[in-house]
Design an enzyme around this catalytic site. Structure first.
Site, PDB file in Angstrom:
ATOM      1  N   GLY A 239       0.798  -1.226   0.000  1.00 22.83           N
ATOM      2  CA  GLY A 239       0.000   0.000   0.000  1.00 22.83           C
ATOM      3  C   GLY A 239       0.823   1.265   0.000  1.00 22.83           C
ATOM      4  N   PRO A 274      -1.635  -4.270   1.221  1.00 17.95           N
ATOM      5  CA  PRO A 274      -1.128  -3.227   2.110  1.00 17.95           C
ATOM      6  C   PRO A 274      -0.738  -3.782   3.483  1.00 17.95           C
ATOM      7  CG  PRO A 274      -3.518  -3.095   1.980  1.00 17.95           C
ATOM      8  CD  PRO A 274      -3.098  -4.214   1.069  1.00 17.95           C
ATOM      9  N   GLY A 275       0.328  -3.247   4.017  1.00 17.57           N
ATOM     10  CA  GLY A 275       0.745  -3.614   5.378  1.00 17.57           C
ATOM     11  C   GLY A 275       0.826  -2.358   6.221  1.00 17.57           C
ATOM     12  N   ARG A 276       1.910  -1.611   6.006  1.00 17.42           N
ATOM     13  CA  ARG A 276       2.210  -0.428   6.809  1.00 17.42           C
ATOM     14  C   ARG A 276       1.006   0.496   7.011  1.00 17.42           C
ATOM     15  NH1 ARG A 276       7.232   2.091   6.989  1.00 17.42           N
ATOM     16  NH2 ARG A 276       7.845   0.961   5.113  1.00 17.42           N
ATOM     17  N   ARG A 312      13.430   0.445  13.353  1.00 19.66           N
ATOM     18  CA  ARG A 312      13.285   1.278  12.154  1.00 19.66           C
ATOM     19  C   ARG A 312      14.190   2.522  12.139  1.00 19.66           C
ATOM     20  NH1 ARG A 312       9.421   3.558  10.323  1.00 19.66           N
ATOM     21  NH2 ARG A 312       9.852   2.933   8.185  1.00 19.66           N
ATOM     22  N   TYR A 316      16.665   2.116   8.990  1.00 24.03           N
ATOM     23  CA  TYR A 316      16.264   2.895   7.798  1.00 24.03           C
ATOM     24  C   TYR A 316      16.420   4.394   7.993  1.00 24.03           C
ATOM     25  CZ  TYR A 316      13.651  -1.506   7.419  1.00 24.03           C
ATOM     26  OH  TYR A 316      13.288  -2.827   7.403  1.00 24.03           O
ATOM     27  N   CYS A 344      24.081  -1.715  24.085  1.00 17.06           N
ATOM     28  CA  CYS A 344      25.479  -1.317  23.945  1.00 17.06           C
ATOM     29  C   CYS A 344      25.867  -1.154  22.489  1.00 17.06           C
ATOM     30  CB  CYS A 344      26.362  -2.339  24.643  1.00 17.06           C
ATOM     31  SG  CYS A 344      25.912  -2.465  26.362  1.00 17.06           S
ATOM     32  N   GLU A 345      25.238  -0.252  21.817  1.00 19.76           N
ATOM     33  CA  GLU A 345      25.585   0.091  20.439  1.00 19.76           C
ATOM     34  C   GLU A 345      25.241   1.557  20.230  1.00 19.76           C
ATOM     35  OE1 GLU A 345      24.685  -2.124  17.032  1.00 19.76           O
ATOM     36  OE2 GLU A 345      24.538  -4.034  18.080  1.00 19.76           O
ATOM     37  N   TYR A 373       5.891  -2.754  11.385  1.00 20.29           N
ATOM     38  CA  TYR A 373       7.312  -3.087  11.385  1.00 20.29           C
ATOM     39  C   TYR A 373       7.980  -2.712  12.707  1.00 20.29           C
ATOM     40  CZ  TYR A 373       6.166  -3.508   6.452  1.00 20.29           C
ATOM     41  OH  TYR A 373       5.565  -3.868   5.263  1.00 20.29           O
TER      42      TYR A 373
HETATM   43  N1  LLP Z   1       3.764  -7.037  -0.606  1.00 22.89           N
HETATM   44  C1  LLP Z   1       5.052  -7.359  -0.756  1.00 22.89           C
HETATM   45  C2  LLP Z   1       5.439  -8.341  -1.772  1.00 22.89           C
HETATM   46  C3  LLP Z   1       6.025  -6.740   0.047  1.00 22.89           C
HETATM   47  O1  LLP Z   1       7.307  -7.045  -0.109  1.00 22.89           O
HETATM   48  C4  LLP Z   1       5.626  -5.778   1.031  1.00 22.89           C
HETATM   49  C5  LLP Z   1       6.602  -5.131   1.906  1.00 22.89           C
HETATM   50  C6  LLP Z   1       4.251  -5.498   1.157  1.00 22.89           C
HETATM   51  C7  LLP Z   1       3.351  -6.134   0.319  1.00 22.89           C
HETATM   52  C8  LLP Z   1       3.722  -4.515   2.164  1.00 22.89           C
HETATM   53  O2  LLP Z   1       4.117  -3.231   1.852  1.00 22.89           O
HETATM   54  P1  LLP Z   1       3.576  -1.977   2.703  1.00 22.89           P
HETATM   55  O3  LLP Z   1       2.114  -1.804   2.407  1.00 22.89           O
HETATM   56  O4  LLP Z   1       3.803  -2.290   4.136  1.00 22.89           O
HETATM   57  O5  LLP Z   1       4.365  -0.843   2.207  1.00 22.89           O
HETATM   58  N2  LLP Z   1      10.557  -3.101   7.310  1.00 22.89           N
HETATM   59  C9  LLP Z   1      10.443  -1.971   6.403  1.00 22.89           C
HETATM   60  C10 LLP Z   1       9.405  -2.202   5.329  1.00 22.89           C
HETATM   61  C11 LLP Z   1       9.647  -3.452   4.500  1.00 22.89           C
HETATM   62  C12 LLP Z   1       8.636  -3.681   3.437  1.00 22.89           C
HETATM   63  C13 LLP Z   1       8.897  -4.953   2.710  1.00 22.89           C
HETATM   64  N3  LLP Z   1       7.869  -5.355   1.830  1.00 22.89           N
HETATM   65  C14 LLP Z   1      10.144  -0.711   7.211  1.00 22.89           C
HETATM   66  O6  LLP Z   1      10.023  -0.799   8.434  1.00 22.89           O
HETATM   67  O7  LLP Z   1      10.058   0.374   6.653  1.00 22.89           O
END
Ligand code: LLP
Length: 421
Positions: A239, A274-276, A312, A316, A344-345, A373
């Site tokens: 997303g 969508p995840g985030r 994060r 990042y 300790c970093e 995340y």
């Molecule tokens: N689909 C696929 C194939 C993906 O690789 C990802 C995220 C998503 C969906 C979900 O994407 P979103 O809607 O969350 O943008 N750990 C990192 C983010 C890594 C995302 C990896 N892939 C952070 O904390 O920013």
């Protein structure tokens, strides 16, 4: 709003955060049910008429209660490992709403997913396609496949989470895609049903989506024109981004428009992953200041949340908001400080050179936007137990993951036989 000040105290829905800290300790992730539902509803609303299957990307926050909250609202799941697949099934996501993505699926994972009858495998290479064909044939079943293509579009996001450039490990190059599609149509045990892409995470502009989606639509036309069963779905990947510093994220209606024009006339359904954007703003990490240290060059607020709880900022260079739980008085003096954990970093920080209202030993604060995340990427580095996770729903609070027990953590390890005598 799900996290608001009421009478000068930050609340999660109707629950004051100091109450949660007193009862459950810190560091603790606190999620809001209303916010989770509202974010999903925003996608549903923006995509009315397209009515995509929304496959929540579990990687963002894979707590059972979070997955179940979305599953109850009709969402599916995007999983990337056997573990995530088991989590989705355990939380009540129907197998027919699960897509299995990821660049390194093993034969064992394929077999497990085929046994359960998932909706589709997002296949990322020719060798993966051939292995899936072998595994499916061996089981006497047909694997529903989406080819994940790499549209070579710059998502203009952090290098570590850009996935749709030719030099990234993900997907099948556009040039090779028609050939791999033809192969998919000819291989036994494979039903080519869809095309998929994902160009990166934390996109704050719709333009790269628009370019990539148009390329996907054009490829779909080409694949259909080549004969064989027509494609049934296009999967548009993750997303939109989140405005961690208050900046405006892409408008979901513009994003939906990009999907609508890509599928126009194709007669296919749409999948979103969508995840985030579904979970980030529905969660905070609640922590406490251990002490304040005045260095020669800087002031440090040393807090009980660390990079093992939330990586994060370190990984990042992510900017995440920090709010005092007691609302600062208007005009309160602000001071520049680093907010750092006890690990300790030097990389163990939540914020660098941040202007914040006075934070004193014992004060509670939250890191905002921590629903995505955060807990999912946490570890027990420095033998710090995994943080507790709470889900709030109006006045109700549920412990959805108790704080990890240090003794249990140690007891989970075993001495080698030659070390016991
Ligand atoms: N689909 C696929 C194939 C993906 O690789 C990802 C995220 C998503 C969906 C979900 O994407 P979103 O809607 O969350 O943008 N750990 C990192 C983010 C890594 C995302 C990896 N892939 C952070 O904390 O920013």
């Amino acid at each position: 709003m799900s996290f608001t000040y009421r009478n000068g105290i930050l609340h999660a829905e109707n629950v004051p955060l100091p109450e949660l800290a007193a009862r459950h300790g810190t560091p603790t992730y606190v999620y809001s049910t209303a916010a989770l539902r509202a974010r999903l509803a925003a996608y549903v609303e923006a995509f009315r008429g397209i009515d995509p299957l929304i496959c929540y990307a579990l990687k963002a926050n894979s707590n059972q209660a979070v997955i179940a909250t979305f599953a109850r609202e009709g969402a599916g799941a995007d999983v990337v490992s056997m573990g995530e697949l088991k989590r989705a099934l355990a939380a009540g996501v129907p197998a027919r709403k699960i897509v299995f993505a990821g660049v390194g699926k093993t034969a064992e994972e394929m077999r497990f997913a085929l046994q359960h009858g998932i909706l589709q495998f997002n296949v990322e290479s020719e060798p993966e396609l051939r292995l899936l064909s072998d595994v499916a044939c061996g089981m006497g079943v047909t694997a529903p496949v989406a080819l994940r293509v790499n549209p070579d579009v710059d998502a203009k996001t952090h290098a570590k989470i850009t996935t749709g450039k030719a030099e990234n490990k993900f997907g099948i190059d556009m040039d090779h895609a028609p050939g791999v599609a033809a192969l998919a149509k000819s291989l036994p045990g494979i039903a080519l049903e869809a095309l998929a892409l994902h160009i990166g995470s934390q996109l704050m502009d719709v333009a790269p989506f628009r370019t990539a989606f148009a390329r996907l639509g054009a490829l779909a036309r080409q694949v259909n024109a080549a004969g064989g069963p027509a494609l049934r779905r296009l999967d548009f990947g993750g997303g939109v981004g989140v405005g961690y510093a208050g900046e405006a994220p892409p408008d979901l209606r513009d994003y939906a428009e990009a999907v609508r024009s890509a599928i126009a006339g194709l007669g296919v359904g749409a999948i979103l992953e969508p995840g985030r954007s579904l979970v980030a703003e529905a969660g905070v990490l609640l922590g406490r200041v251990i002490r304040v240290k005045e260095g020669v060059a800087k002031r440090f607020a040393i807090v009980d949340t660390a990079m093992n709880d939330l990586i994060r900022p370190t990984l990042y260079e992510a900017w995440m908001p920090i709010l005092a739980v007691s609302e600062p008085r208007p005009g309160a003096n602000r001071a520049l400080m680093d907010v750092v954990g006890p690990i300790c970093e030097t990389g163990d920080y939540l914020a660098l050179d941040r202007e914040l209202p006075p934070l004193n030993a014992g004060d509670l604060f939250v890191v905002g936007g921590a629903g995505a995340y955060g807990a999912a990427m946490s570890s027990s580095y420095n033998t710090r137990p995994l943080a507790a996770e709470l889900l709030v729903n109006g006045d109700q609070v549920a412990v959805i993951r108790p704080r990890q027990d240090i003794d249990a953590l140690i007891a989970g390890e075993k001495l080698a036989p030659w070390l016991t005598s």
